[in-house]
Structure formats: C-alpha cells, structure tokens
Design a protein around this motif. Structure first.
Motif, mmCIF file in Angstrom:
data_model
loop_
_atom_site.group_PDB
_atom_site.id
_atom_site.type_symbol
_atom_site.label_atom_id
_atom_site.label_comp_id
_atom_site.label_asym_id
_atom_site.label_seq_id
_atom_site.Cartn_x
_atom_site.Cartn_y
_atom_site.Cartn_z
ATOM 1 N N TRP A 153 39.219 44.554 44.642
ATOM 2 C CA TRP A 153 40.594 44.180 44.940
ATOM 3 C C TRP A 153 41.323 43.751 43.668
ATOM 4 O O TRP A 153 42.492 44.102 43.449
ATOM 5 C CB TRP A 153 40.627 43.049 45.965
ATOM 6 N N THR A 154 40.649 42.994 42.834
ATOM 7 C CA THR A 154 41.252 42.529 41.583
ATOM 8 C C THR A 154 41.630 43.706 40.696
ATOM 9 O O THR A 154 42.722 43.728 40.100
ATOM 10 C CB THR A 154 40.273 41.608 40.831
ATOM 11 N N ALA A 155 40.756 44.691 40.593
ATOM 12 C CA ALA A 155 41.046 45.872 39.781
ATOM 13 C C ALA A 155 42.284 46.594 40.298
ATOM 14 O O ALA A 155 43.144 47.027 39.513
ATOM 15 C CB ALA A 155 39.840 46.816 39.780
ATOM 16 N N VAL A 156 42.398 46.715 41.622
ATOM 17 C CA VAL A 156 43.554 47.387 42.221
ATOM 18 C C VAL A 156 44.839 46.630 41.893
ATOM 19 O O VAL A 156 45.849 47.224 41.489
ATOM 20 C CB VAL A 156 43.376 47.517 43.746
ATOM 21 N N PHE A 157 44.818 45.313 42.064
ATOM 22 C CA PHE A 157 46.009 44.517 41.774
ATOM 23 C C PHE A 157 46.413 44.636 40.303
ATOM 24 O O PHE A 157 47.595 44.808 39.985
ATOM 25 C CB PHE A 157 45.753 43.046 42.116
ATOM 26 N N CYS A 158 45.441 44.528 39.408
ATOM 27 C CA CYS A 158 45.749 44.599 37.977
ATOM 28 C C CYS A 158 46.314 45.965 37.598
ATOM 29 O O CYS A 158 47.234 46.073 36.774
ATOM 30 C CB CYS A 158 44.500 44.296 37.146
ATOM 31 N N TRP A 159 45.765 47.020 38.188
ATOM 32 C CA TRP A 159 46.269 48.368 37.908
ATOM 33 C C TRP A 159 47.707 48.525 38.394
ATOM 34 O O TRP A 159 48.565 49.025 37.663
ATOM 35 C CB TRP A 159 45.376 49.403 38.590
ATOM 36 N N LEU A 160 47.984 48.083 39.622
ATOM 37 C CA LEU A 160 49.331 48.227 40.173
ATOM 38 C C LEU A 160 50.343 47.375 39.410
ATOM 39 O O LEU A 160 51.490 47.790 39.216
ATOM 40 C CB LEU A 160 49.332 47.852 41.652
ATOM 41 N N ILE A 161 49.929 46.198 38.965
ATOM 42 C CA ILE A 161 50.826 45.362 38.162
ATOM 43 C C ILE A 161 51.121 46.035 36.823
ATOM 44 O O ILE A 161 52.273 46.110 36.385
ATOM 45 C CB ILE A 161 50.210 43.968 37.948
#
Length: 242
Positions: free
Chosen positions: A209-217
């Motif tokens: 989940w953290t990877a997804v959030f960081c990528w989208l940001i």
C-alpha cells in the motif's frame, strides 16, 4: 547555456494502470490469510518473538541510519531549490528541485495521518505473535483496545519508496539515470519494508500500500509541476539565460 529540455510523452494508462491494478489485488488479498501466513514465517515460536525483533542491522542501520540519510537528502533538495534562485547553474533545475521537495514531503507526510485514522495493529502486538491485541484486517471494524495500532501504511517503507520522486524528477532530462533511480526506489522500499516485516512491525500488504501511495503522489506532483503536455512531442528546445 542551459541544458536542452526534452519533454517525453506520459502514458497514463501504464503509470496509473499498474498501481490501480495493485489496489484491486490488495483488496482481494483482504479475503485471504496471506499476510498472517507470511508474518508467521518470520516468527520464532521457540523464542516467542520475531526473528529480527532486536536485530542491530535492522533497527539501527536499516531503520535509523537509512531514515536519517533520506531526511538529509530531502534537506539537500530544499537547499538546492532555494539556491536555484541565486546560483545560475541551478536555474534550469529549479522546477525539478521544487518538484522533488514537494513530492518527497508529501510521500512521507501522508503516513502518520493514515496511521491515526486506520489504527491497524502491528503484528508484534497481536495475540498470535505473543501480544495482547486482536487481529483485524484493514477493512474490518477495530476490536476494542486501550492502545490503538499505528501500523498502516508502512512508514519505514515510505523512506525508500518516496524516492520514486527521483525517477519522475529525472525522466525528462536524464532518462537513463531516471531508470536507475526507479530501481533504487523499488529496491530501497522493498528492503526496508522486508526488514520491518522481519521485526514484526508490518504485514506485507502494509508495505505494498505504501508503494502505491508513494507512486501516485510522485506521479501526481510530476503531472502538476513538471509535465509539459502541450510540448511533449516537440523537439528539444535550448534556452539561454537572459
């Protein structure tokens, strides 16, 4: 003479498709016991604790020192952005440096508010692993507790995955270096996330989940700050300092 700018097309179907497919997979993961099964691999039943719970390498080096290194890098980005207003050699990198400051800040700032909102327990706090708290999945109601959890999303994984910002910051000017930065961010986030899993601080899904959030940001900030949609197909343009 400043460096030529070579805008590159942005395939949003790819850049958005992969993270949203990952989100779907994570939501489907909620119906399985995969998180618990993987966490169990890192738990020493004989010792009654996670195998990396008191590891000097995982706690002092991969957790503390690496986090301090990324903080230092972020501070250097801030200094570079400020210096770009006064030092001519950085004039042409001002937008990229400003982007980097924004993306790195947001890629780490989102973690704490979400932890406080979701109150997900850490593996080491659960009864299955010698703790006192009752396990609940992300989308399930939280059982009553005197000490709410603060373990979703994975904060330390964000220390590595926030470096996705380097990829976006370099993709138009230095494509090869950008690919190296992408690999660095992926490996750093994965290693740091795995280290915390070995300590019992997070489940696998927390880190994904953290990877997804960081990528989208990183992608969102890039689209707003750096992406020049109107000239993405245009030839390189050289601009000189007035």
């Amino acid at each position: 003479m400043l460096q030529p700018i070579r805008p590159r097309p942005l395939n949003l179907w790819l850049y958005l498709g992969i993270p949203f497919a990952t989100i779907v997979a994570l939501l489907l993961l909620e119906s399985t016991s995969l998180d618990m099964n993987i966490a169990d691999l890192f738990f020493d039943q004989t010792a009654g604790q996670f195998i990396g719970r008191h590891s000097y390498l995982l706690e002092n080096i991969l957790h503390d020192r690496v986090k301090q290194g990324v903080i230092l890098f972020s501070l250097l980005a801030v200094v570079g952005f400020i210096a770009s207003f006064f030092w001519s050699r950085l004039f042409n990198w001002r937008r990229e440096l400003g982007y980097l400051v924004l993306a790195l800040s947001l890629s780490t700032a989102f973690v704490t508010p979400l932890k406080q909102l979701t109150q997900v327990q850490c593996p080491w706090s659960l009864t299955q692993f010698g703790g006192k708290e009752t396990y609940s999945k992300l989308l399930e109601p939280r059982p009553p507790t005197d000490k709410p959890g603060l373990c979703w999303p994975g904060g330390h994984a964000a220390t590595g995955f926030c470096l996705f910002a380097l990829f976006f910051g370099l993709r138009d000017r230095k494509p090869r270096l950008a690919k190296a930065a992408l690999g660095l961010a992926f490996v750093a986030g994965s290693v740091l996330g795995l280290g915390r899993m070995m300590q019992g601080a997070h489940f696998l899904s927390h880190n994904i989940w953290t990877a997804v959030f960081c990528w989208l940001i990183g992608l969102g900030c890039y689209y707003l700050v750096l992406y020049r949609r109107g000239v993405a197909q245009a030839p390189a343009v050289e601009r000189s300092v007035a």
